[in-house]
Each structure stands twice: as C-alpha cells, then as structure tokens.
Motif scaffolding. Structure first.
Motif, PDB file in Angstrom:
ATOM      1  N   GLY A  44      66.443  22.383 -75.261  1.00 13.02           N
ATOM      2  CA  GLY A  44      65.447  23.176 -74.533  1.00 13.02           C
ATOM      3  C   GLY A  44      65.098  24.467 -75.226  1.00 13.02           C
ATOM      4  N   THR A 101      64.635  28.584 -74.968  1.00 18.16           N
ATOM      5  CA  THR A 101      65.312  29.649 -74.245  1.00 18.16           C
ATOM      6  C   THR A 101      64.299  30.689 -73.789  1.00 18.16           C
ATOM      7  OG1 THR A 101      67.144  29.263 -75.742  1.00 18.16           O
ATOM      8  CG2 THR A 101      67.243  31.271 -74.429  1.00 18.16           C
ATOM      9  N   GLU A 139      67.606  31.750 -69.643  1.00 15.16           N
ATOM     10  CA  GLU A 139      67.857  30.340 -69.329  1.00 15.16           C
ATOM     11  C   GLU A 139      67.269  29.390 -70.362  1.00 15.16           C
ATOM     12  OE1 GLU A 139      66.766  28.640 -65.530  1.00 15.16           O
ATOM     13  OE2 GLU A 139      67.409  30.550 -64.651  1.00 15.16           O
ATOM     14  N   THR A 140      67.893  28.204 -70.463  1.00 13.54           N
ATOM     15  CA  THR A 140      67.377  27.175 -71.361  1.00 13.54           C
ATOM     16  C   THR A 140      67.018  25.941 -70.544  1.00 13.54           C
ATOM     17  OG1 THR A 140      68.790  27.974 -73.127  1.00 13.54           O
ATOM     18  CG2 THR A 140      67.976  25.743 -73.349  1.00 13.54           C
ATOM     19  N   THR A 141      65.784  25.476 -70.723  1.00 15.64           N
ATOM     20  CA  THR A 141      65.420  24.231 -70.042  1.00 15.64           C
ATOM     21  C   THR A 141      64.851  23.266 -71.076  1.00 15.64           C
ATOM     22  OG1 THR A 141      63.384  25.360 -69.501  1.00 15.64           O
ATOM     23  CG2 THR A 141      64.899  24.943 -67.671  1.00 15.64           C
ATOM     24  N   SER A 142      65.216  22.003 -70.949  1.00  8.49           N
ATOM     25  CA  SER A 142      64.747  21.030 -71.934  1.00  8.49           C
ATOM     26  C   SER A 142      63.740  20.073 -71.323  1.00  8.49           C
ATOM     27  CB  SER A 142      65.919  20.243 -72.500  1.00  8.49           C
ATOM     28  OG  SER A 142      66.308  19.259 -71.582  1.00  8.49           O
ATOM     29  N   LYS A 147      65.544  17.345 -69.454  1.00  5.48           N
ATOM     30  CA  LYS A 147      66.015  17.818 -68.143  1.00  5.48           C
ATOM     31  C   LYS A 147      64.843  17.934 -67.184  1.00  5.48           C
ATOM     32  CE  LYS A 147      69.801  20.781 -69.405  1.00  5.48           C
ATOM     33  NZ  LYS A 147      69.851  22.194 -69.753  1.00  5.48           N
ATOM     34  N   ALA A 148      63.717  18.467 -67.716  1.00  4.98           N
ATOM     35  CA  ALA A 148      62.545  18.649 -66.868  1.00  4.98           C
ATOM     36  C   ALA A 148      62.044  17.287 -66.372  1.00  4.98           C
ATOM     37  CB  ALA A 148      61.453  19.380 -67.633  1.00  4.98           C
TER      38      ALA A 148
END
Ligand code: HEM
Length: 153
Positions: free
Chosen positions: A62, A64, A142-145, A148-149
């Motif tokens: 993800g 950041t 925060e880190t989102t990939s 994950k999304a």
C-alpha cells in the motif's frame, strides 16, 4: 531511526538512475557515444527496478499517507502531485529518448535528450524530498493497499 525497507530501496534506485543520467549527459558532451548509450540504458534499468518495487508495493502493501502536521498536509499533497507528474512525464520522455537514440533519430534525440534529462533529475530530487517528508522528517501515517481495499480488509 528506522525507515521501511522497500521505499528506501526504491528511493535509492531513483537516485542512482538520476545520477546515471547526469553521468550519461557528461559522456555525450565528451563525444563518448558508446559510453553514453550504456550509461543511459543502466539508468533505465534502475528506473524499471524502482517502478517494479513501487508498483508491487502499491498493490500488495500500500501507499503511506503523510504523517506530519495537519497544516502541512496540503503542501505535501501538492508537492507529491508535482513529483508524480515529473515522474510520469520523465518515464514517457525516457522511453522516447531511448528509442530515438537506438534508432539513430538524432534530430529528435538531440532536442529531447536534454529536456528528458532535466525532467528525470527533477524526478530524482523531488523523489528524495517526498521520501524524507514521508519517512524521515515525520513518521509515516497509515498504509492501505489496493488488495486490502478490494478485499475490504
Ligand atoms: C540508450 C540509448 C541511447 C543512445 C543510443 C543515444 C545516443 C545518442 C547520440 C548518438 C547522441 C549524440 C547526438 C549528436 O550527434 O549530437 C546523443 C545525445 C544526447 N542524448 Fe542520447 N542516447 C541514448 C539515450 C539517451 C537518454 C535515455 C537520454 C536522456 C535521459 C539521452 C540524453 C542525451 C543528451 C542530453 C544528448 C546531448 C544532446 C546535445 O547536447 O546536443 N540519451 N545520444
């Protein structure tokens, strides 16, 4: 101080790529065509390594978010956008510069080469600043990939 390993490796790659462009420019100024070609191809290899790491990180781990003060967020976002624009333009120009060089289309290549080099040097410098702002001066948010999304996790 601890910094995440993948962004550190990819930033180092972009810096090496920019340094090689500067060296490659110097080579052609001295008339060393073969050495110019090799240095520029090496620069492209490091740019590709950067891109593979960056793209797989975006998909699997993800991006950041900025972890610095709220009032700096807007400046960081504008700066990040500037860097991404330079990188995208630089990548397209880089491909055209390499292919025009290899095909001996020197009319195009001579005009485009210096411009491409400057855009790519700018990409390297702004890339390092983004890295410093994101991981060194402030702690990353925060880190989102993508994965994950998509999976909703
Ligand atoms: C990898 C394949 C490449 C080949 C075979 C190649 C070949 C050449 C040649 C033969 C020249 C001399 C043109 C002349 O006679 O004046 C030249 C100039 C130049 N090339 Fe490349 N090149 C390549 C890639 C690149 C890339 C990727 C860049 C930029 C990122 C670049 C930037 C330049 C610059 C700045 C000049 C000098 C232009 C001038 O000052 O007139 N080259 N290249």
């Amino acid at each position: 101080m601890s910094v995440p390993i993948l962004p550190t490796i990819s930033t180092v790659c972009i810096v090496i790529s920019a340094i090689l462009v500067a060296i490659g420019w110097g080579k052609i100024k001295k008339g060393q065509i073969e050495s110019h070609k090799k240095t520029m191809i090496a620069s492209a290899v490091f740019a590709v390594i950067f891109f593979i790491i960056y793209a797989s990180r975006t998909v699997f781990i993800g991006n950041t978010s900025f972890g610095g003060p709220e009032n700096l967020k807007v400046f960081y976002t504008i700066f990040l956008f500037f860097h991404i624009t330079l990188a995208t333009v630089g990548a397209v120009l880089g491909i055209i510069s390499i292919s025009s060089g290899l095909k001996d289309r020197l009319n195009i290549h001579r005009k485009l080469g210096p411009f491409t080099s400057i855009v790519w040097l700018g990409t390297g410098i702004t890339g390092v600043l983004v890295y410093l702002l994101l991981y060194v001066f402030y702690k990353g948010g925060e880190t989102t990939s993508l994965i994950k999304a998509i999976l909703g996790g």
